[in-house]
Design a protein around this motif. Structure first.
Motif, PDB file in Angstrom:
ATOM      1  N   THR A 145       0.831  -1.200   0.000  1.00 29.20           N
ATOM      2  CA  THR A 145       0.000   0.000   0.000  1.00 29.20           C
ATOM      3  C   THR A 145       0.868   1.253   0.000  1.00 29.20           C
ATOM      4  O   THR A 145       0.436   2.299  -0.473  1.00 29.20           O
ATOM      5  N   LEU A 146       2.092   1.139   0.522  1.00 30.04           N
ATOM      6  CA  LEU A 146       3.037   2.257   0.417  1.00 30.04           C
ATOM      7  C   LEU A 146       3.297   2.568  -1.058  1.00 30.04           C
ATOM      8  O   LEU A 146       3.282   3.722  -1.489  1.00 30.04           O
ATOM      9  N   ALA A 147       3.519   1.498  -1.842  1.00 31.36           N
ATOM     10  CA  ALA A 147       3.828   1.673  -3.264  1.00 31.36           C
ATOM     11  C   ALA A 147       2.592   2.082  -4.051  1.00 31.36           C
ATOM     12  O   ALA A 147       2.647   3.018  -4.860  1.00 31.36           O
ATOM     13  N   THR A 148       1.452   1.402  -3.817  1.00 29.33           N
ATOM     14  CA  THR A 148       0.257   1.778  -4.575  1.00 29.33           C
ATOM     15  C   THR A 148      -0.176   3.187  -4.189  1.00 29.33           C
ATOM     16  O   THR A 148      -0.728   3.910  -5.010  1.00 29.33           O
ATOM     17  N   GLY A 149       0.093   3.573  -2.936  1.00 27.37           N
ATOM     18  CA  GLY A 149      -0.218   4.942  -2.513  1.00 27.37           C
ATOM     19  C   GLY A 149       0.494   5.942  -3.413  1.00 27.37           C
ATOM     20  O   GLY A 149      -0.099   6.935  -3.849  1.00 27.37           O
ATOM     21  N   ALA A 150       1.774   5.671  -3.733  1.00 26.45           N
ATOM     22  CA  ALA A 150       2.521   6.554  -4.644  1.00 26.45           C
ATOM     23  C   ALA A 150       1.844   6.580  -6.004  1.00 26.45           C
ATOM     24  O   ALA A 150       1.703   7.640  -6.623  1.00 26.45           O
ATOM     25  N   ILE A 151       1.396   5.404  -6.468  1.00 28.07           N
ATOM     26  CA  ILE A 151       0.743   5.345  -7.782  1.00 28.07           C
ATOM     27  C   ILE A 151      -0.543   6.174  -7.775  1.00 28.07           C
ATOM     28  O   ILE A 151      -0.800   6.968  -8.685  1.00 28.07           O
ATOM     29  N   PHE A 152      -1.354   6.027  -6.715  1.00 28.35           N
ATOM     30  CA  PHE A 152      -2.625   6.762  -6.657  1.00 28.35           C
ATOM     31  C   PHE A 152      -2.375   8.268  -6.587  1.00 28.35           C
ATOM     32  O   PHE A 152      -3.101   9.052  -7.203  1.00 28.35           O
TER      33      PHE A 152
END
Lengths: 316, 354
Positions: free
Chosen positions: B128-135
């Motif tokens: 979620t740290l990484a997908t947070g960056a994507i979002f």
């Protein structure tokens, strides 16, 4: 775990491979647009290593805590507080004062986690907010007027024989950490506690002391990074640490350290920090807008982890 | 209710009761100090200010119940906010489908988180740290600079009381309704609706109870034949949806969109704090969304208080805005430390290790 730092394991291999890919893409871009190969020049690479040192120091400390299966979210304001204290004290006592700040913050974090058993994520989050509050009161919400001392600037941005001092500082601390992880009881204890804390406790390890010690190491690393950063930009400023928390965690995890603790190598974190800094730098040279940078950044972390960081298949 | 059952209930809901107490005390103090405290106008205003944090805290709760964590709730909230400022305007049909699109996108974002975590076998915190960056990247792409437009009528109707919905659209309003139910702030009504229509049915479904089971003992849940994967994916999907509702509401409130990166981070961190104050265990398996609602309200009412303290009174120094972050942090630390005080009653230290 002995000699683990000498092995080239899977994560490091992939991360190194990806660094080469980043450099090739970047060089191809500059060859097409400017006709130069500036990404491969020693100057550029050394400069990247210098920038990576600040992130690398934070990541090194963070890795210790993650090896225990904990996390330290107070790093951003530990870094800023140490930088502000060091610049405010000034003179010969600047660096000792900054280190002392780091030591004190690490003690508070460690005591909270070890004795109150509050999950480290929430306790360090609270400490982070308290530190921010203290610094806001201290500075009135503005950048403090005080400047960094010459020795901080020397350590942060000078170089000896072409090698940046910041990199040397990082490597010196790395040497201590590697020695501690591989040759000292404390290192073994950290890995043991990361794997199963109750087993470590039953084998007679003083788990509380190890917990506190590890949080102190993490805060000390963050405070050194803070003082170097203050030296690099000649002063401390609000929010200077905010950009270091998530990249540090990402560097540690990309380097193959298990976020649940118990497994990881320093070499991995080293390569991870360089990978993140290079990625950021190449994307900004390619004038990628912030939106695209964030998306690529997230995709790279997930992609690398999908390749080598997957957990065991759970059938029970 | 027999005495023994009552005791058991109190013990099991200690966190929830504690957060209700904190909220009542802190908000009561605020109402007492505020010159026009307790009036409908102030109530509506406070409800508006709290709703987004409540939704993000609810979003955080569900993954935490499964023993995970969602560091992308703030990012999903921001992404939906940016998307809403692009699609929620124009004709009523366009507005309607714009809202549906926002909810669908946020739910899908959560679904993606769940799929990567479950099928990629990666740790939730780092995924979620990484997908947070994507979002956040997508939000910046949709809304590089603050702005955009959200349907004005809707934004008006959503941020006042229920009567305002009738006034805005010129509908006839029954007299008895106007002076009773109609005075309820819209965000409160929406919140009750979400709890009744989404959360309570979900919690009593097999998938929902599976979330609790996964959080307290994943191995046992698997062996009992529960669909562990489905529960976890459902938890993250619901988190995305709740965060999306929060982002949508923020768009109604401001009438525009803003891909504010620091704000996304602050919401994520505050959501964790609200969840913990609300009595949900970060190790999973115990707690619930209701606690987080009160946790979020308690957290917000603390900052309300700073506005109304008499600057010349004996505690006047508290009203200094510079002191706010320090107080917020201290209160968070005290709340979690008080909750952790039971540690000192544990005789066998071996029981402390999870």
């Amino acid at each position: 775990m002995s000699f683990a730092f000498l092995q080239i394991d899977k994560p490091i291999k992939y991360a190194l491979g990806f660094i080469v890919v980043i450099l090739i893409i970047g060089t191809a871009y500059t060859l097409v647009t400017q006709g130069t190969m500036s990404f491969l020049s020693p100057n550029y690479l050394l400069q990247q290593l210098q920038v990576a040192s600040y992130l690398g120091l934070v990541a090194t400390g963070m890795m210790m805590v993650i090896l225990l299966g904990h996390i330290d979210l107070s790093v951003p304001w530990t870094l800023t507080t140490a930088a502000m204290v060091a610049t405010a004290v000034g003179g010969d006592m600047a660096i000792p004062a900054g280190l002392l700040t780091g030591l004190a913050i690490g003690l508070v974090n460690g005591l909270g986690v070890a004795f109150l058993r509050v999950p480290s994520m929430i306790f360090t989050l609270g400490v982070n907010t308290v530190l921010q509050g203290l610094m806001v009161i201290q500075t009135g919400g503005f950048s403090p007027q005080s400047h960094s001392t010459p020795i901080m600037e020397f350590l942060a941005s000078d170089s000896i024989l072409g090698i940046p001092m910041a990199l040397l500082v990082w490597l010196a601390i790395a040497a201590l950490i590697i020695f501690m992880l591989n040759r000292m009881p404390m290192g073994r204890y950290i890995f043991a506690m990361g794997n199963r804390e109750s087993a470590a406790y039953l084998s007679g390890i003083n788990t509380r002391v190890i917990l506190i010690g590890t949080f102190v190491i993490c805060s000390l690393c963050a405070s050194i990074a803070g003082m170097l950063l203050a030296g690099y930009s000649a002063k401390a400023y609000q929010g200077m640490g905010d950009l270091y928390l998530l990249p540090a965690i990402a560097a540690v995890v990309i380097g193959g350290t298990n976020i649940l603790g118990g497994k990881g190598t320093f070499a991995g974190t080293f390569v991870g920090a360089i990978l993140i800094v290079l990625l950021q730098s190449v994307l900004s040279v390619m004038q990628m807008p912030e939106a695209g940078r964030q998306v690529i950044y997230g995709c790279v972390i997930i992609g690398m982890l999908l390749v080598y960081g997957r957990g065991d298949k759970k059938e029970s | 209710m027999p005495m023994a059952n009552f005791r058991l209930w109190v013990n099991q809901n200690m966190g929830l009761l504690l957060s209700i107490c904190i909220f009542v005390l802190v908000y009561g103090l605020y109402t007492h100090l505020h010159p026009s405290g307790g009036t409908a106008k102030i109530f509506v205003q406070n409800a508006n200010e709290t709703f987004v944090l409540i939704m993000v805290a609810m979003a955080q709760t569900v993954p935490v119940l499964t023993g995970g964590l969602d560091l992308s709730v703030g990012a999903v909230m921001t992404m939906t906010n940016a998307l809403a400022s692009v699609v929620v305007n124009g004709s009523p049909t366009e507005v309607f489908f714009g809202i549906l699109l926002c909810l669908a996108v946020s739910g899908f974002a959560g679904f993606m988180n769940g799929c990567i975590i479950v099928y990629g076998r990666l740790q939730p915190i780092i995924v979620t740290l990484a997908t947070g960056a994507i979002f956040i990247g997508i939000a910046l792409f949709l809304r590089p600079t603050p702005g955009g437009k959200v349907d004005g009528d809707l934004s008006f109707a959503a941020t006042f009381d229920l009567n305002e919905i009738f006034y805005t659209y010129g509908w006839a309003i029954p007299k008895w309704f106007e002076s009773s139910i109609g005075l309820i702030p819209t965000p409160v009504a929406v919140l009750v609706l979400i709890v009744l229509v989404i959360w309570l049915p979900f919690r009593s479904s097999v998938t929902g109870r599976g979330c609790y089971a996964v959080g307290s003992a994943e191995g046992a849940a698997y062996m009992s034949g529960l669909d562990v994967n489905r529960s976890r994916i459902a938890a993250y999907t619901l988190a995305g949806l709740f965060a999306g509702i929060g982002g949508l509401y923020l768009a109604f409130q401001t009438g525009s969109g803003n891909a504010d990166v620091p704000q996304a981070g602050a919401y994520t961190l505050n959501s964790i704090a609200a969840v913990v104050i609300g009595g949900t265990s970060l190790y999973g398996g115990a707690g619930g969304v209701i606690g987080s609602i009160f946790g979020a309200m308690a957290l917000r009412s603390i900052s309300f208080n700073f506005r109304v303290f008499d600057a010349d009174g004996p505690f006047g120094f508290i009203s200094d805005p510079l002191l706010q972050p320090l107080f917020e942090g201290t209160i968070l630390l005290i709340a979690v430390s008080v909750g952790a005080a039971r540690v000192f009653q544990v005789k066998n230290r071996l029981n402390l290790f999870g």
